[in-house]
Design a protein around this motif. Structure first.
Motif, PDB file in Angstrom:
ATOM      1  N   ILE B 163      34.937  35.478  46.081  1.00 20.86           N
ATOM      2  CA  ILE B 163      36.294  35.553  46.343  1.00 20.86           C
ATOM      3  C   ILE B 163      36.698  35.296  47.785  1.00 20.86           C
ATOM      4  CG2 ILE B 163      38.390  37.129  46.267  1.00 20.86           C
ATOM      5  CD1 ILE B 163      37.135  38.248  43.894  1.00 20.86           C
ATOM      6  N   ALA B 165      39.505  35.535  50.336  1.00 20.19           N
ATOM      7  CA  ALA B 165      41.049  35.731  50.514  1.00 20.19           C
ATOM      8  C   ALA B 165      41.427  36.179  51.848  1.00 20.19           C
ATOM      9  CB  ALA B 165      41.484  37.156  49.541  1.00 20.19           C
ATOM     10  N   ASP B 166      42.915  35.894  52.032  1.00 19.69           N
ATOM     11  CA  ASP B 166      43.192  36.089  53.245  1.00 19.69           C
ATOM     12  C   ASP B 166      43.429  37.423  53.540  1.00 19.69           C
ATOM     13  OD1 ASP B 166      44.934  33.984  55.311  1.00 19.69           O
ATOM     14  OD2 ASP B 166      45.277  36.080  55.655  1.00 19.69           O
ATOM     15  N   GLY B 167      43.151  37.888  54.792  1.00 23.96           N
ATOM     16  CA  GLY B 167      43.479  39.633  55.324  1.00 23.96           C
ATOM     17  C   GLY B 167      44.621  40.140  55.172  1.00 23.96           C
ATOM     18  N   THR B 169      46.604  39.290  52.618  1.00 25.03           N
ATOM     19  CA  THR B 169      47.091  39.152  51.259  1.00 25.03           C
ATOM     20  C   THR B 169      47.476  40.997  50.779  1.00 25.03           C
ATOM     21  OG1 THR B 169      45.231  37.870  50.884  1.00 25.03           O
ATOM     22  CG2 THR B 169      46.672  38.157  49.028  1.00 25.03           C
ATOM     23  N   LEU B 191      32.531  39.083  47.916  1.00 28.74           N
ATOM     24  CA  LEU B 191      33.692  38.919  48.828  1.00 28.74           C
ATOM     25  C   LEU B 191      33.266  38.144  50.218  1.00 28.74           C
ATOM     26  CD1 LEU B 191      35.280  42.430  48.412  1.00 28.74           C
ATOM     27  CD2 LEU B 191      36.000  40.514  47.119  1.00 28.74           C
ATOM     28  N   ILE B 192      33.806  36.858  50.230  1.00 31.85           N
ATOM     29  CA  ILE B 192      33.649  36.145  51.728  1.00 31.85           C
ATOM     30  C   ILE B 192      34.405  36.881  52.698  1.00 31.85           C
ATOM     31  CG2 ILE B 192      33.484  34.056  52.642  1.00 31.85           C
ATOM     32  CD1 ILE B 192      33.342  32.837  49.867  1.00 31.85           C
TER      33      ILE B 192
END
Lengths: 207, 204
Positions: B163, B165-167, B169, B191-192
């Motif tokens: 996953i 995701a933008d910080g 979000t 989690l990338i």
């Protein structure tokens, strides 16, 4: 190197008959230009650094019931609540004998949440630190190091952290908290849905 | 007075050595590089101290943009074709061979399955346009994302979920994605994040 000198020096003296010998010296400048152009292209389009990942294992849905969640020993439990605007709240234990636990407010700085977690997990921290030193001196293989570290982190007295995020929290907050778990060597933690009780505790604190 | 005559030197430099260096470097970059993958939206991942590298193959990437749009992608061209066929069957959409081929070249996409055919008929430059970054429906009434993940698992049983995701979000969006994965019994995922320095001197 790449030039072949066919002309003999002082060729004036012994001029031979036949075809005129042409120098085979090539101007390499355009080739160098091309080489560097391609290098620039590859440098700009490539990714040298692979992205990092965090591995996370969530409990499967059907197995975790409310009762199991509350099974965590109250004395070992620390609940961390992620609020809005990067605020963090934590409390120890649960509601006992109609007395609410004391909720503290903190932040993600090194002197905030991390300090508290390190204090709580001090025994494990020291042991892991020793293990790190041992690894540096004795060159323990990575596998063994991980195994021993996990054993230390599964300590019976170590705190269990319950992470609850409110709807106002961001993804970054979640990653930061998971990061703190890794930094503070906390072996047992879980991400759990927030309850109304927790919301109430925070709401009361803000007044 | 007699002047000292300096012999005139040629200003031409032998470029051979420089050429050698340039091509050596070029070879190095060509062999070590993997190209930056084009992503439909810009995602700033938060940083963590974790140093686990992400595997390159058998990976399914879930991209979550800050406004909550979900993008999806798996690796392997033949796997992609199989995946789209399965999705087409589930939503009773027949994809042509050409569309399947086009799909196999797309890294990440974020369109509902109903608009997939229109999306595939676009030129690759038009696909990157902002209005085509719609996001895959991920709500409880129409959870296409869930089906994508489910079929990706069937197509490639070894696949791992990452996953990105933008910080900034909001958490409910992430929770929704995580709950969807949990519904499918996908309980381990990555989690990338980007790398951050591990703090030293923790015990004072």
């Amino acid at each position: 190197m790449a030039e072949v000198n066919t002309e003999s020096k002082g060729g004036k003296k012994g001029k031979k008959k036949g075809a005129k010998k042409v120098s085979t010296r090539i101007d390499f400048t355009p080739m160098v230009d091309l080489g560097f152009l391609l290098i620039t292209f590859f440098m700009l389009t490539t990714t040298m650094i692979k992205p990092q990942t965090m591995e996370i294992a969530m409990p499967s849905k059907d197995k975790v019931t409310e009762e199991e969640q509350t099974k965590v020993k109250a004395s070992r439990a620390i609940t961390i609540i992620l609020g809005k605007d990067n605020k963090v709240f934590y409390y120890e234990g649960t509601r006992e004998n109609d007395v609410d636990p004391i909720v503290e407010k903190t932040d993600f700085s090194a002197k905030g949440l991390r300090k508290f977690l390190i204090e709580k997990n001090y025994d494990v921290m020291i042991k892991v630190e020793d293990l790190n030193k041992e690894k540096l001196q004795k060159q323990i293989p990575d596998e063994e190091f991980e195994k021993r570290k996990n054993e230390l982190m599964a300590d019976k007295k170590a705190p269990i952290v319950i992470i609850k995020a409110t709807d106002e929290a961001s993804y970054k907050n979640l990653i930061d908290v998971l990061d703190e778990m890794a930094i503070c060597n906390i072996g047992r933690y879980a991400i759990v849905d927030i309850t109304d009780y927790d919301r109430e505790l925070i709401a009361n604190l803000n007044i | 007075m007699a002047k000292v005559k300096l012999p005139r030197k040629s200003t031409a430099i032998d470029m051979t050595a420089m050429c050698d260096v340039a091509f050596l470097l070029l070879t190095f970059f060509m062999l070590t590089s993997n190209f930056t993958q084009k992503e439909p939206v810009i995602v700033n991942t938060p940083s963590s101290i974790s140093e686990i590298k992400i595997p390159e193959t058998n990976i399914m990437t879930v991209l979550v943009e800050k406004s909550g749009k979900v993008f999806f992608g798996i690796d392997g061209q033949d796997k992609r074709i199989e995946l789209l066929k399965k999705m087409g069957d589930a939503y009773s959409i027949q994809f042509s061979d050409n569309e399947l081929k086009e799909f196999s070249l797309i890294n990440r996409f974020g369109v509902p399955i109903e608009q997939m055919q229109a999306f595939l008929s676009l030129k690759s430059l038009d696909r990157d346009r902002q209005e085509n970054a719609i996001g895959i429906p991920c709500d409880s009434t129409n959870n296409q994302f869930k089906n994508w993940v489910r079929f990706a698992r069937i197509v490639n049983p070894q696949i791992r979920i990452a996953i990105k995701a933008d910080g900034i979000t909001p958490y409910p969006i992430i929770k929704n994605v995580m709950n969807t994965l949990q519904d499918l019994d996908e309980n381990r995922y990555n989690l990338i994040t980007s790398l951050e320095q591990n703090p030293e001197k923790l015990i004072y």
